[in-house]
Scaffold this motif. Structure first.
Motif, PDB file in Angstrom:
ATOM      1  N   ILE A   5     -13.465   0.993  -8.513  1.00  0.00           N
ATOM      2  CA  ILE A   5     -12.221   1.662  -8.887  1.00  0.00           C
ATOM      3  C   ILE A   5     -12.155   1.757 -10.411  1.00  0.00           C
ATOM      4  O   ILE A   5     -12.334   0.767 -11.109  1.00  0.00           O
ATOM      5  N   GLN A  47      -9.004   3.849   4.232  1.00  0.00           N
ATOM      6  CA  GLN A  47      -9.083   4.824   3.144  1.00  0.00           C
ATOM      7  C   GLN A  47      -9.376   4.089   1.850  1.00  0.00           C
ATOM      8  O   GLN A  47      -8.835   3.008   1.608  1.00  0.00           O
ATOM      9  N   ARG A  48     -10.218   4.666   1.002  1.00  0.00           N
ATOM     10  CA  ARG A  48     -10.538   4.016  -0.261  1.00  0.00           C
ATOM     11  C   ARG A  48      -9.320   3.976  -1.168  1.00  0.00           C
ATOM     12  O   ARG A  48      -8.570   4.943  -1.277  1.00  0.00           O
ATOM     13  N   VAL A  49      -9.130   2.847  -1.818  1.00  0.00           N
ATOM     14  CA  VAL A  49      -8.059   2.707  -2.801  1.00  0.00           C
ATOM     15  C   VAL A  49      -8.452   3.459  -4.067  1.00  0.00           C
ATOM     16  O   VAL A  49      -9.580   3.346  -4.553  1.00  0.00           O
ATOM     17  N   SER A  50      -7.515   4.228  -4.591  1.00  0.00           N
ATOM     18  CA  SER A  50      -7.789   5.009  -5.805  1.00  0.00           C
ATOM     19  C   SER A  50      -7.088   4.438  -7.031  1.00  0.00           C
ATOM     20  O   SER A  50      -7.580   4.592  -8.151  1.00  0.00           O
ATOM     21  N   GLY A 108       0.832  -1.186   0.000  1.00  0.00           N
ATOM     22  CA  GLY A 108       0.000   0.000   0.000  1.00  0.00           C
ATOM     23  C   GLY A 108       0.871   1.242   0.000  1.00  0.00           C
ATOM     24  O   GLY A 108       1.783   1.370   0.824  1.00  0.00           O
ATOM     25  N   GLN A 158      -7.130  -1.533   1.714  1.00  0.00           N
ATOM     26  CA  GLN A 158      -8.140  -0.498   1.923  1.00  0.00           C
ATOM     27  C   GLN A 158      -8.620  -0.494   3.376  1.00  0.00           C
ATOM     28  O   GLN A 158      -8.750   0.568   4.000  1.00  0.00           O
ATOM     29  N   GLU A 159      -8.866  -1.675   3.914  1.00  0.00           N
ATOM     30  CA  GLU A 159      -9.318  -1.793   5.302  1.00  0.00           C
ATOM     31  C   GLU A 159      -8.232  -1.340   6.281  1.00  0.00           C
ATOM     32  O   GLU A 159      -8.501  -0.642   7.253  1.00  0.00           O
ATOM     33  N   VAL A 164      -6.582  -5.874  -2.534  1.00  0.00           N
ATOM     34  CA  VAL A 164      -7.036  -4.479  -2.563  1.00  0.00           C
ATOM     35  C   VAL A 164      -7.907  -4.179  -1.351  1.00  0.00           C
ATOM     36  O   VAL A 164      -7.745  -3.144  -0.685  1.00  0.00           O
TER      37      VAL A 164
END
Length: 383
Positions: free
Chosen positions: A224, A191-194, A138, A186-187, A182
């Motif tokens: 996404i 925060q949301r993965v972009s 990440g 994210q967890e 993913v």
């Protein structure tokens, strides 16, 4: 996927971050593929998981289990939005029914080990249902969270400068094992993965079918954009054209790492069976079929492929090509003694390409001190 093919496997335990330093993981025995398009023992263990299934498939499965159709949407939301790791976690479902389907696997991994670098990059060792270990990374920034995902357990390509191939190859990852990486990042970040880059362990185009399904799932189910995804490949004969037929909106990144055939096959063993001219021809076809430019990745190795003549050769290959060159200063690994080029050499290489009207940028990899940078991933305990 038909409802009848959905899972009946034993559920995975809830993931947990190990508090104690884990034991070292034995290095896998190398597996040499007889053919690039058919790597030995490539397929994942035969079992299906809920993760990776579409809303339609999940709805059909719920109906087949005697539940009303609207339960499919609930299941979809709990899997992709709330990160359920077990059907027992989905409290909107009747308790009695959850007990009936106790053996159904959601398909989540366990965080075996987690290490954070000073720049905020986090490297994860993830333990799969069959005990194999893969890596995901990440990479946060002010406005984005990028995940570097793996597509295989190990890698059969054996590129000389890359740590992953030094440990051999075991198998392809299933769709849910790719999607899970993913969701796990994210967890953990909250925060949301972009953005997603398929630049982790393995060669994505030796696992094309599962990777393509995972891309569509990450787009349609996780939300996404495909334009925020990059798929990196060293090049497998015929697979770039196959990928073009899928008409995805992802960025294709092709790992060249050399400016001529002789040098490339010294660095990348598979290049002997896939000449540079043929690879570039397939890339040109990709541009014509998709209308999207190709990114060419080029690891700079001091005194080897970072000379002015290398830049001139590379520019000649890419003349008139809808492309972009991404230069990557070498990230050291213990198995080989390649050196990272000086900043002056990097600037000179950039200048040589720009003088020949080649679009170019330099990518300085993150997570370098934690062996989480490009070319450094391996499924072993982080020191």
């Amino acid at each position: 996927m038909a409802a009848s093919s959905l899972p009946t496997a034993t559920p995975l335990p809830p993931a947990a971050v190990s508090e104690d330093a884990p034991q070292p993981i034995p290095s896998p025995e190398p597996v040499v593929a007889a053919h690039l398009d058919q790597p030995a023992t490539a397929e994942p263990p035969i079992h299906k998981s809920l993760l990776g299934q579409s809303l339609e498939d999940l709805t059909a499965w719920m109906v087949a289990q005697g539940q009303p159709a609207y339960r499919g949407k609930q299941l979809h939301q709990w899997l992709y939005e709330q990160g359920a790791r077990s059907l027992q976690d989905i409290t909107v479902f009747p308790k009695a029914w959850r007990q009936q389907v106790e053996g159904v696997a959601v398909g989540r991994s366990e965080i075996y080990h987690r290490t954070e670098a000073s720049d905020g990059t986090v490297k994860y060792l993830l333990k799969l249902a069959d005990g194999q270990i893969i890596e995901a990374v990440g990479m946060p920034s002010a406005k984005r969270l990028t995940v570097c995902v793996s597509s295989q357990v190990g890698c059969p390509m054996a590129c000389d400068f890359c740590a992953t191939g030094k440990g051999g190859f075991l198998r392809n990852l299933a769709t849910h094992e790719i999607v899970d990486q993913v969701l796990t990042v994210q967890e953990d970040f909250g925060q949301r993965v972009s953005n997603i880059v398929f630049m982790g362990m393995g060669e994505p185009l030796l696992n094309t079918d599962n990777v393509v399904v995972a891309i569509r799932c990450l787009n349609q189910d996780v939300g996404i954009s495909q334009r925020s995804m990059t798929l990196s490949t060293v090049g497998i004969p015929g697979r770039i054209r196959k990928l073009a037929d899928e008409q995805l909106q992802v960025t294709l990144a092709v790992s060249l790492h050399a400016s001529n055939q002789a040098q490339r096959q010294d660095l990348i063993p598979s290049a002997k069976a896939y000449p540079l001219t043929e690879l570039l021809g397939e890339c040109r076809d990709y541009v014509k079929l998709t209308g999207r430019r190709v990114t060419f990745e080029y690891i700079l190795l001091a005194g080897l492929n970072d000379q002015p003549q290398n830049a001139a050769e590379l520019a000649q290959h890419l003349r008139g090509f809808q492309s972009h060159v991404n230069l990557i200063p070498y990230n050291p690994i213990s198995e080989v003694d390649y050196q990272r080029p000086s900043e002056a050499s990097i600037r000179e290489f950039v200048a040589q390409l720009e003088s020949r009207h080649i679009a170019v940028s330099v990518r300085y990899s993150r997570g370098l001190e934690e062996n989480a940078a490009c070319g450094q991933l391996r499924a072993s305990k982080v020191a």
